[in-house]
Design a protein around this motif. Structure first.
Motif: not given
Lengths: 255, 241
Positions: B10, B12-15, B18, B54, B202
Motif C-alpha cells: 500500500s 500511505g492509506q491506499k492499499q 492485496q 509490505d 482497489n
C-alpha cells in the motif's frame, strides 16, 4: 547545402559590411582623430604592420585560454558529477557556488596576484573560475533531466548507480554539456585577456595595455578584433565537436 | 520459475495490492489483465525489486528475490531505446549490465526478427512498431530467464498491434524464456498466453486464473473462431463481477 548557407548568411554579412561602411565614412566625414576612433582602413593598415610582432602575444593568449578552458571543463564536469551523485553535498554547496559566480572576476584578480604572484597560476585560476560555472550548471541540468522512462528501464534491469551514470545519465547530458562548453569557450578568451592586464610578459592583454597607454588606438582595435577572432574560432571548434558527438540526434528534435 | 506469495503493498492509506499469489512456470506465457489503476505496474516494480512489499515474498527459481534487482528482464510500455546508441548497441544494453556481450547472437536475433537492415541505424530512424521490436529483442537478449512486458503494444495502432502479436509469438515460440505480460486488452491476452490472471481494482486481488486451452503455434484464424469468442465472453463476465 551551399546555396542554403548563402541564403542564410547574406543578411548578417551585409549588416556587418554596412556597419563597417558607416564607421569608415563617419570617421572621414567628421574628421575624427585617429587616436580617438580610427577608421577601419587605418586598423587594417596597422594590423598589416603589427602582425609579425603580435604573433608571440597571440600564441601566449591562445595557450593560456586553452589550458584554462581545459582545466575549467575538468573542474566543471567533476563538480557537476559530485553534486549530482551526492544530493546532500549538492544541497550544502550549490548556493555557495552560485555566490562565487556573483563575485566580479576583475575585482578578484588583484587579490589573486597578491596571493599567487605574477606567474601563470592566478591567470589560470581566473579563467577556470570563469569557465567552470556554465559547464557545471549545464551538466548538472543534463544529469537531472534524464528521461524518467529510461531511468525506470535501467533500474528494472538492475543497473547500479555507476552503470546508471555512465551508460545513461552522462551520455544523456552530452547535448546540454555542449551548450555549457560553448559559453565557457568564449568566456575563456575574455578571461585570459583580462588576466593578462594584471601583469604578464606576453599576451593580447599586455599588447592592448601597452597600446592604450601610448594612445595607439588602432593597435587596441587590432587586439580587440584578434581576440574576437580567437573567440569565434573556439566557438566554431566546439560546434564541430558537438556535431561529431551528437550525430545521433534527429534534426530539430531534442529527446 | 517465478512465484509471488501473498504479496501486499500500500501507498500511505491506499492499499494497492492485496495478497497476490501467482506462479509462472518455465517457458510459460502468463498475462495479467485488469482495468487501469489496478496496480499492475506496482506489481512489476515489486518483482523488479524497485519497491519493497509490505508483506509476502517473491521467489525466482527457488531464490528469494524480494526487493532485489537485476533478476528479471524488462520491456516497458514505451520502447525506451537510447537515442545515442545504434540498434545493435541498444539490444546489447541488458547484457552489458550483467557483464558479457554477445554480438553474434544479437546479430542473429536481429536478423531473425526482420531487423537485419537497421542494425546500424539510430532509433529515431525507426517507426513505432520497429522500435517495440527492438525493445523486445533487447529484453530477449538479456541474460535473465524471465521477461516482464508492461503493456508493450498499447501505444501502437490496431493494425500494427496484430502484426506485432504474431511476430512476438513467432520469435518467442522458438525460445525458452518465460514471460509475464501486462495488458488491458482481452484479445491480446487470449491470443498470446498460456494462462491469464484477472485482477480486480482497489485493492487489486486475483479474481480468477484462466488456463488458455489453445494449441501452439497459433495464427490469426484463432482470433475469429467460436471458441475464442466464448473464452472472451467468459473473461468479460469475470471482469464485470
Amino acid at each position: 547545402m551551399k546555396t542554403s548557407l548563402l541564403k542564410k548568411t547574406w543578411r548578417p554579412f551585409l549588416a556587418i559590411l554596412l556597419f563597417i561602411g558607416i564607421w569608415e565614412v563617419a570617421t572621414r566625414l567628421f574628421s575624427i582623430e585617429e587616436w580617438l576612433l580610427p577608421a577601419p582602413s587605418d586598423i587594417v593598415v596597422e594590423a598589416k604592420s603589427v602582425i609579425p610582432t603580435f604573433l608571440p602575444h597571440l600564441q601566449s593568449t591562445v595557450t593560456l585560454s586553452v589550458s584554462g578552458f581545459l582545466i575549467g571543463t575538468t573542474v566543471g564536469l567533476g563538480v557537476a558529477t559530485i553534486l549530482h551523485l551526492m544530493p546532500r553535498v549538492r544541497e550544502t554547496f550549490f548556493p555557495f557556488i552560485i555566490i562565487s559566480q556573483n563575485m566580479p572576476i576583475i575585482v578578484l584578480a588583484p587579490l589573486l596576484v597578491i596571493w599567487f604572484g605574477f606567474n601563470a597560476l592566478p591567470k589560470l585560476i581566473i579563467i577556470t573560475l570563469a569557465c567552470f560555472f556554465p559547464i557545471a550548471v549545464s551538466a548538472l541540468g543534463g544529469f537531472t533531466q534524464t528521461n524518467r522512462e529510461l531511468v525506470h528501464y535501467m533500474k528494472m534491469m538492475g543497473a547500479n548507480k555507476a552503470q546508471l551514470f555512465w551508460k545513461l545519465e552522462l551520455p544523456h547530458a552530452v547535448p546540454s554539456i555542449f551548450s555549457g562548453l560553448k559559453i565557457a569557450g568564449t568566456y575563456s578568451v575574455m578571461a585570459a585577456v583580462v588576466s593578462e592586464w594584471l601583469g604578464a610578459q606576453k599576451g593580447i592583454g599586455v599588447f592592448m595595455t601597452l597600446a592604450a597607454s601610448s594612445y595607439r588606438t588602432s593597435r587596441v582595435f587590432v587586439a580587440i578584433i584578434v581576440a574576437m577572432i580567437i573567440s569565434l574560432a573556439f566557438y566554431g571548434l566546439i560546434l564541430l565537436l558537438e556535431k561529431f558527438f551528437i550525430r545521433w540526434q534527429q534534426k530539430g528534435e531534442n529527446n | 520459475m517465478l512465484e509471488l506469495r501473498h504479496v501486499s503493498k500500500s501507498f500511505g492509506q491506499k492499499q494497492v495490492l492485496q495478497k497476490i499469489s501467482l506462479h509462472v512456470a518455465n517457458g510459460e506465457f502468463v498475462s495479467v489483465i485488469g482495468p487501469s489503476g489496478s496496480g499492475k505496474s506496482t506489481m512489476f516494480s515489486l518483482i523488479g525489486g524497485l519497491l519493497e512489499p509490505d508483506a509476502g515474498e517473491i521467489y525466482l527459481s527457488g531464490e528469494n528475490i524480494t526487493n532485489k534487482r537485476g533478476f528479471i528482464s524488462y520491456m516497458p510500455q514505451q520502447a525506451s531505446l537510447f537515442p545515442w546508441r545504434t540498434i545493435m548497441e541498444n539490444v546489447l544494453v541488458g547484457q552489458e549490465l550483467q557483464g558479457k556481450k554477445d554480438y553474434e547472437r544479437a546479430k542473429t536475433m536481429l536478423e531473425r526478427a526482420g531487423l537485419g537492415d537497421v542494425i546500424h541505424a539510430y532509433p529515431h530512424e525507426l517507426s513505432g512498431g520497429m522500435k517495440q521490436r527492438v525493445a523486445f529483442i533487447r529484453a530477449l537478449l538479456s541474460p535473465q530467464s524471465l521477461m516482464l512486458l508492461d503493456e508493450p503494444f498499447s501505444a501502437l495502432d490496431e493494425f500494427t498491434r496484430t502484426d506485432m502479436q504474431k511476430w512476438l509469438l513467432s520469435i518467442w515460440e522458438d525460445d525458452e524464456q518465460s514471460i509475464l505480460f501486462i495488458t488491458h486488452n482481452i484479445d491480446e491476452a487470449l491470443f498470446l498466453s498460456d494462462k491469464i490472471i484477472i485482477l480486480s481494482v482497489n485493492p487489486a486481488e486475483i479474481k480468477e486464473v484462466i488456463e488458455v486451452p489453445f494449441k501452439r503455434p497459433r495464427d490469426e484464424e484463432l482470433l475469429l473462431s467460436e471458441e475464442f469468442l466464448q473464452w472472451k465472453r467468459r473473461i468479460m463476465e469475470v471482469i464485470q463481477f
